[in-house]
Each structure stands twice: as structure tokens, then as C-alpha cells.
Design a protein around this motif. Structure first.
Motif, short mmCIF file in Angstrom:
data_model
loop_
_atom_site.label_atom_id
_atom_site.label_comp_id
_atom_site.label_asym_id
_atom_site.label_seq_id
_atom_site.Cartn_x
_atom_site.Cartn_y
_atom_site.Cartn_z
N HIS A 81 0.84 -1.21 0.00
CA HIS A 81 0.00 0.00 0.00
C HIS A 81 0.87 1.25 0.00
CE1 HIS A 81 -3.31 2.70 0.93
NE2 HIS A 81 -2.56 3.22 1.88
N HIS A 236 -8.84 2.39 2.46
CA HIS A 236 -8.40 2.60 3.84
C HIS A 236 -9.52 2.22 4.80
CE1 HIS A 236 -5.91 5.48 1.47
NE2 HIS A 236 -4.96 5.13 2.32
N HIS A 275 -4.29 0.02 7.10
CA HIS A 275 -4.29 0.43 8.53
C HIS A 275 -5.07 -0.54 9.41
CE1 HIS A 275 -2.17 3.96 7.17
NE2 HIS A 275 -3.11 4.12 6.25
N ASP A 326 2.95 3.06 2.92
CA ASP A 326 1.95 4.14 2.91
C ASP A 326 2.56 5.53 2.73
OD1 ASP A 326 -0.67 5.18 2.94
OD2 ASP A 326 -0.53 5.62 5.08
ZN ZN Z 1 -2.78 5.18 2.33
#
Ligand code: ZN
Ligand code: GUN
Length: 440
Positions: A81, A236, A275, A326
């Protein structure tokens, strides 16, 4: 007849065949290690992997041999990601998620309406990925279709295995970044037609997150996902407590955040949820049941003050966890730096990450989480020739530290704690040398 491109790399080799488990000693049969190994690559694929002494007699006389003794070859690193359009706002000070999006991210993403800018940043991003040994990533572009064209064209030109998609976002962002709901879906369908399955590329449907999509847009995305089982999806989930409150406000009828995605049919075996910090065990179980994966983004979670991801709680429900930078919420593209941050988060939670688990995660673990393990993630015959040549003596201090190591796990751990782009001597993908560290 096409000419055979065949070569042999001689080095220490490490590759996982299975999850090594959480113990200090890897599970039996989970890894392959050749101290003096030979990696034979041919026409973009791996032809053979073995001890050098065992393979040497079978080699053609004229094969070109690259002697990398003293270096360690592992499969190329995978980043599950990352946002290429946020490359230049990495390390922007002082905000939590929602303010950070408004203050830095959205203004930056607006720049990608310009195809020339998108092309320049695509090249820059790929160079940075390859510099840190990452050969595959699942990538958020911006909401502009041209940002996807630029990124996937640049990836295709280099022969890379990449997943990417156009951000879908039809509310709560600057007008010029927002989709017209139907138009965003039509753009997505066009991009899938042009890029999905072309060379080593795949398309990942990319609704940004629940607050920036209407139910209509999420439903239409789910319909596309259902129409083709070979598509991926990235979004997300439950990153920040302010975000959770906002989702509850926007979707008052939903039992929780995950249910917003479930209702539109977005949770499947090729879905990555970045996440997933603020989840309960029941929600983790629902994700696990569908074979989805959570992208653990430790440097981002610490940078944006989002929270400490509970890796072992996910593991307890057999939920796949992948590792991700990320960037630009994350502070480092390097997979080694991601492992260092994951280790630190683990220490704060009383769940330290072994080097075995870390290197498995960056390679085969991430390949499995993304359903790419039939092609990448292992050094094994028939797999694509994507690998990284690591230098355990990359810096004076790393050389001192690794000279004292008596076991492979110690060397791996030192690389995980101290490694960065300097530890990546070469990066190969599709059998091509894509990056070599500049001599210092
Ligand atoms: Zn992200
Ligand atoms: N949630 C929605 N968009 C984003 C983004 O760009 N980065 C991060 N870290 N979280 C998000």
C-alpha cells in the motif's frame, strides 16, 4: 529464433516456502537457504536455484556468471500500500489524518491533472522504489485517469509487476479532485480495459475511503469487483479515531465502519484494507472469513499518530497481514525501514517481530496477501526473476555489526534495524537489472 537471455548469480540465497511462524526458530521446511548459492535466470524467469557446487556441473559452458559472494539475495520486496502521488509531500509536519489530507494531500494530488507531471513523478517514484529493493507495489494514483496511465505505462516499460488504480472520490474533497459519480466509474472501466492484465500489470479498484465516496459510488465499485474475479481492490479502513466518528456520522445505519464496505460488496480475497488499527476481534474475523488483508503501515501509523497496530490480534483470527510503507503518510519507502518500524510498534505492544517473520512478510507473505504468489515472492524455478541483492557490509557500522553475526537471523535483524537504500546493492525485476547502487 529469439536469443536466450541466461545468466547465473552466485551469492548467499534466502527464500521462504511458507510462513516461518512467530518463534525464534523458523518452522520446519519454511525457508530455503543456500550459503554459497546459485540463482539461474533465463528470459525473465528463474530457471533453477541451488547450492553453487550442485548446480555448477549442469550449467552451459558459456553462461555469464555474476559473482556476488558476500552479498545476500532475497526475493524482491513488495509494498502492499503506497501512494505514488504523495512522493513529494513525504515528511510534511504536524497533523493527524484528516487535517493532513486537507492541508497537504489534496492540494498535492491536484497537480496530477497534468499528464506531464504525472509522467515525471511516475519515473521518480519507480526509481525510488527500485533503489530500496521494492519490485512490486499496490499503488494509489490520484483521481485523474491520466495519473494511472502515466504510472502503469512507466511500470510496463520497465517490465515491472505493479498493481494500481485511479482514486474514486465523489465527495468531501476539492471539487477538481472529485469524480462525477458515473464518470469516475466509466473512467475506471476504461483504465481496466487498457491496463488490467497487460504485461505484468493489474488493476486495483481504489475507492479512497468511506468518507469520500457516496453509497452509489461504493455500490458501483462493488459491481465491477464482482464482474471480474481477477481484479484487486484497495482502500483505507479504521486508521484514525476522528475518521471513525466521521464514518459513523455519514453512514448512521451501518453497524460499524467495515459494514460500510461489506454492504457494497468490497470485501473479498483480493481486497487490501490499509491500517485497520481501530477494529475489534469480531471485525477482524469478518475480514479473515472473506480472505481480505490488512496492510500494516507502521511508519505512517506512527507519523500521523494513528495508533499501534495489533498484529497478533489479526493473526489470531487468521487474518492476512501485509506490510506497507503508505508513503506519503509513511516516512520511508524502504521495506527494511518498514520492518524496523513494525518491530518498534511490536515492542511497544509486547509482540516483537522476528527477522524471519519480517523478511517472510516483505516477500512471500505480501505476495500471498495480494494473491501474487503464483508469480513472485519466492526464489524458485518458474517464478518471475524479481530479486534484490543486499549488502550486509553496506556502511562501516553495518559491516562491523554483521561481521559479529554468527547466524543468518542476526544478519537479517541487523539489516532490518539498520538497512536502507545503501543496503540494496542491486535490484532485478523481470530478469533485468533495474538498479545498481552508485559507488561511494
Ligand atoms: Zn494510504
Ligand atoms: N485515508 C484516506 N486517504 C488517505 C491517504 O491518502 N493516506 C492515508 N494514510 N490515509 C488515508
Amino acid at each position: 529464433m529469439t536469443k536466450t537471455d541466461s545468466r547465473l548469480l552466485r551469492a548467499e540465497l534466502l527464500s521462504f516456502d511458507a510462513d516461518p511462524g512467530e518463534g525464534d526458530v523458523p518452522a520446519a521446511g519454511s525457508l530455503r537457504h543456500h550459503e554459497d548459492g546459485a540463482l539461474w535466470i533465463e528470459n525473465g524467469r528463474i530457471r533453477a536455484v541451488d547450492d553453487y557446487a550442485r548446480l555448477a556441473p549442469a550449467l552451459p559452458e558459456d553462461i555469464s556468471v555474476i559473482d556476488h559472494r558476500g552479498k545476500l539475495i532475497t526475493p524482491g520486496f513488495i509494498d502492499s500500500h503506497v501512494h505514488y502521488v504523495q512522493l513529494e509531500i513525504i515528511a510534511s509536519y504536524g497533523r493527524q489524518l484528516l487535517d493532513w489530507l486537507n492541508e497537504y494531500t489534496f492540494p498535492e494530488e491536484l497537480r496530477f491533472s497534468d499528464p506531464e507531471h504525472a509522467a515525471t513523478l511516475s519515473e521518480a517514484f519507480l526509481e525510488e522504489l527500485l533503489r530500496v529493493g521494492t519490485t512490486t507495489a499496490q499503488v494509489f494514483c490520484s483521481s485523474h485517469p491520466a495519473s494511472v496511465d502515466a504510472f502503469l505505462a512507466a511500470s510496463h516499460q520497465r517490465g515491472l509487476c505493479m498493481l494500481a488504480g485511479k482514486v474514486l472520490m465523489d465527495r468531501h474533497a476539492p471539487e477538481d479532485l472529485c469524480d462525477d459519480t458515473r464518470g469516475g466509474i466509466r473512467d475506471t472501466e476504461r483504465l481496466i480495459g487498457d491496463w488490467h492484465g497487460k504485461g505484468r500489470l493489474g488493476y486495483s479498484l481504489t475507492p479512497r475511503f468511506a468518507p469520500t465516496s457516496t453509497r452509489e459510488q461504493l455500490d458501483a465499485t462493488g459491481a465491477i469487483l464482482r464482474s471480474d474475479a481477477s481484479l484487486w481492490l484497495q482502500t483505507h479502513l479504521a486508521e484514525n479515531t476522528g475518521e471513525l466518528d466521521w464514518v459513523a456520522e455519514l453512514f448512521p445505519g451501518s453497524r460499524d465502519y467495515l459494514a460500510v464496505y461489506e454492504r457494497s460488496g468490497l470485501v473479498g480475497p483480493r481486497s487490501t484494507f490499509a491500517h485497520g488499527i481501530h477494529l475489534d476481534q469480531e471485525m477482524r474475523g469478518r475480514l479473515a472469513e472473506r480472505g481480505a488483508n490488512l496492510a500494516f503501515c507502521p511508519s505512517s501509523n506512527m507519523f500521523l499518530g494513528s495508533g499501534l497496530f495489533d498484529r497478533l490480534a489479526a493473526r489470531d483470527t487468521a487474518l492476512n497481514v501485509s506490510y506497507a510503507s503508505d508513503v506519503g503518510g509513511g516516512t520511508d519507502l524502504s521495506g527494511l525501514a518498514t520492518l524496523k518500524a513494525a518491530y518498534q510498534v511490536g515492542q511497544l505492544r509486547g509482540q516483537p517481530l522476528t527477522a524471519w517473520q519480517g523478511f517472510y512478510g516483505l516477500t512471500l507473505g505480501n505476495a500471498r496477501a495480494l494473491s501474487l504468489d503464483d508469480r513472485i515472492g519466492r526464489l524458485a524455478p518458474g517464478m518471475d526473476a524479481d530479486f534484490v541483492v543486499l549488502d550486509p557490509a553496506a556502511t562501516p557500522l553495518l559491516a562491523r555489526r554483521t561481521a559479529r553475526c554468527r547466524a543468518l537471523s542476526e544478519t537479517l535483524f541487523a539489516l532490518m534495524m539498520m538497512g536502507d537504500d545503501r543496503s540494496v546493492f542491486e535490484t532485478w525485476a523481470g530478469g533485468r537489472l533495474q538498479h545498481r547502487r552508485v559507488a561511494t
